[in-house]
Write an enzyme that holds these catalytic residues in place. Structure first.
Site, short mmCIF file in Angstrom:
data_model
loop_
_atom_site.label_atom_id
_atom_site.label_comp_id
_atom_site.label_asym_id
_atom_site.label_seq_id
_atom_site.Cartn_x
_atom_site.Cartn_y
_atom_site.Cartn_z
N LYS A 72 0.81 -1.22 0.00
CA LYS A 72 0.00 0.00 0.00
C LYS A 72 0.84 1.27 0.00
O LYS A 72 0.43 2.27 -0.58
CB LYS A 72 -1.02 0.00 1.14
CG LYS A 72 -0.44 0.24 2.50
CD LYS A 72 -1.50 0.14 3.58
CE LYS A 72 -0.85 -0.03 4.93
NZ LYS A 72 0.10 1.01 5.33
N ARG A 110 -6.61 3.82 11.33
CA ARG A 110 -6.15 2.45 11.49
C ARG A 110 -7.01 1.68 12.49
O ARG A 110 -6.78 0.51 12.73
CB ARG A 110 -4.71 2.49 12.01
CG ARG A 110 -3.80 1.43 11.50
CD ARG A 110 -2.43 1.72 12.09
NE ARG A 110 -1.42 0.80 11.68
CZ ARG A 110 -0.60 0.98 10.64
NH1 ARG A 110 -0.70 2.04 9.89
NH2 ARG A 110 0.32 0.09 10.39
N ARG A 135 11.41 -7.58 2.50
CA ARG A 135 11.64 -6.17 2.84
C ARG A 135 12.53 -6.04 4.07
O ARG A 135 13.40 -5.17 4.14
CB ARG A 135 10.31 -5.46 3.08
CG ARG A 135 10.47 -3.99 3.40
CD ARG A 135 9.15 -3.27 3.46
NE ARG A 135 8.49 -3.45 4.74
CZ ARG A 135 7.28 -2.97 5.03
NH1 ARG A 135 6.58 -2.33 4.11
NH2 ARG A 135 6.75 -3.15 6.22
N ARG A 137 14.35 -2.74 8.31
CA ARG A 137 13.41 -2.09 9.23
C ARG A 137 13.35 -2.88 10.51
O ARG A 137 13.08 -4.08 10.49
CB ARG A 137 12.01 -2.03 8.60
CG ARG A 137 11.68 -0.66 8.05
CD ARG A 137 10.34 -0.64 7.39
NE ARG A 137 9.24 -0.86 8.33
CZ ARG A 137 7.99 -0.54 8.05
NH1 ARG A 137 7.69 0.04 6.89
NH2 ARG A 137 7.03 -0.77 8.90
N ARG A 189 1.96 -7.16 14.24
CA ARG A 189 1.35 -6.11 13.41
C ARG A 189 0.21 -6.68 12.57
O ARG A 189 -0.82 -6.03 12.39
CB ARG A 189 2.41 -5.43 12.55
CG ARG A 189 3.17 -4.40 13.38
CD ARG A 189 4.52 -4.01 12.81
NE ARG A 189 4.47 -3.62 11.43
CZ ARG A 189 5.36 -4.03 10.52
NH1 ARG A 189 6.32 -4.86 10.85
NH2 ARG A 189 5.26 -3.61 9.30
P1 ADP Z 1 2.88 -1.19 8.40
O1 ADP Z 1 1.56 -0.85 7.74
O2 ADP Z 1 3.81 -1.92 7.51
O3 ADP Z 1 2.73 -1.80 9.76
P2 ADP Z 1 3.39 1.65 8.72
O4 ADP Z 1 4.56 2.25 8.06
O5 ADP Z 1 2.04 2.00 8.20
O6 ADP Z 1 3.67 0.11 8.68
O7 ADP Z 1 3.39 1.99 10.28
C1 ADP Z 1 4.50 1.67 11.09
C2 ADP Z 1 4.11 1.81 12.55
O8 ADP Z 1 3.71 3.16 12.83
C3 ADP Z 1 2.90 0.98 12.99
O9 ADP Z 1 3.25 -0.36 13.32
C4 ADP Z 1 2.43 1.77 14.22
O10 ADP Z 1 3.24 1.53 15.33
C5 ADP Z 1 2.67 3.20 13.79
N1 ADP Z 1 1.46 3.78 13.16
C6 ADP Z 1 1.32 4.13 11.84
N2 ADP Z 1 0.09 4.62 11.61
C7 ADP Z 1 -0.58 4.58 12.79
C8 ADP Z 1 -1.90 4.92 13.21
N3 ADP Z 1 -2.80 5.42 12.34
N4 ADP Z 1 -2.23 4.74 14.49
C9 ADP Z 1 -1.36 4.25 15.38
N5 ADP Z 1 -0.10 3.88 15.05
C10 ADP Z 1 0.29 4.04 13.78
#
Ligand code: ADP
Length: 202
Positions: free
Chosen positions: A19, A94, A133, A139, A150
């Site tokens: 995404k 989220r 990745r 990461r 996650r």
């Molecule tokens: P992924 O979708 O691969 O888990 P992201 O880059 O979207 O990774 O997000 C990385 C981390 O950032 C998440 O695991 C969370 O800890 C935090 N995060 C991102 N967006 C949110 C959100 N909307 N609410 C709470 N935490 C978030």
């Protein structure tokens, strides 16, 4: 809807669904900023800001940052001039609480989401992509156990937001398996079906 009005989009999919990559491509096609909460948090951590310090441990464990903090970060970002006529959100909302926060913020501006893109990818495929990745990008929230955390949070907290948006009739389910170009073309076709226009420049 005309091109001048832009598009207000959200892209949703499990970790490893691609995404982030697709979000950037779609945003470019529609001439709108791609706003990724994950990227904003990682930038904050890298810069050593106060926000970065607050979220480092949470993100390393693969847990969600508290809603108030995340919502504040997104509101600030959406208030910037480049998001006035459209944006693509990646990673926010989220959970159901954040859906309410976003509704409230957009409602205050007389706006709503035009479309929610759901990238559909089988579980085994997303795990495979995440493992690759992790090796490529290093990461540190991409270890096997944290990935599992996650994904579990995605299924428990994030997938239900799609039901809310489905009821509003704004969800486009897109098959997320294929080449990057194929998937981008599928998303653009679905958005055009809704009458959303690509920007002339793209
Ligand atoms: P992924 O979708 O691969 O888990 P992201 O880059 O979207 O990774 O997000 C990385 C981390 O950032 C998440 O695991 C969370 O800890 C935090 N995060 C991102 N967006 C949110 C959100 N909307 N609410 C709470 N935490 C978030």
């Amino acid at each position: 809807m005309t091109a001048a009005q832009g598009a207000r989009l959200l892209i949703v999919g499990p970790q490893g669904s691609g995404k982030g990559t697709q979000g950037v491509r779609i945003a470019e096609a529609f001439g709108i900023p791609a706003i990724s909460t994950g990227d904003m948090f990682r930038a904050a951590i890298a810069s050593g800001s106060e926000l970065g310090t607050q979220v480092t441990e949470i993100i390393q464990a693969g847990n969600l940052v508290p809603d108030e903090l995340t919502t504040a970060v997104v509101r600030d970002r959406l208030a910037q001039a480049d998001a006035a006529h459209g944006f693509l959100l990646d990673g926010y909302p989220r959970n159901i609480g954040q859906v309410g926060d976003l509704d409230e913020f957009l409602g205050g501006r007389g706006e709503e989401l035009d479309a929610v893109i759901e990238l559909v990818v089988p579980r085994e495929e997303s795990i495979e992509r995440l493992t690759v990745r992790a090796q490529e990008q290093g990461r540190n929230d991409d270890t096997e156990q944290i990935i599992a955390n996650r994904l579990a949070i995605y299924e428990r907290e994030t997938a239900p937001i799609l039901d809310v948006y489905r009821e509003r009739g704004v969800v486009d389910e897109i098959d997320g398996v294929g080449t990057l170009d194929e998937i981008t073309a599928r998303v653009i076709a679905a958005l055009e079906q809704r009458g959303l226009m690509r920007s002339a420049a793209a």
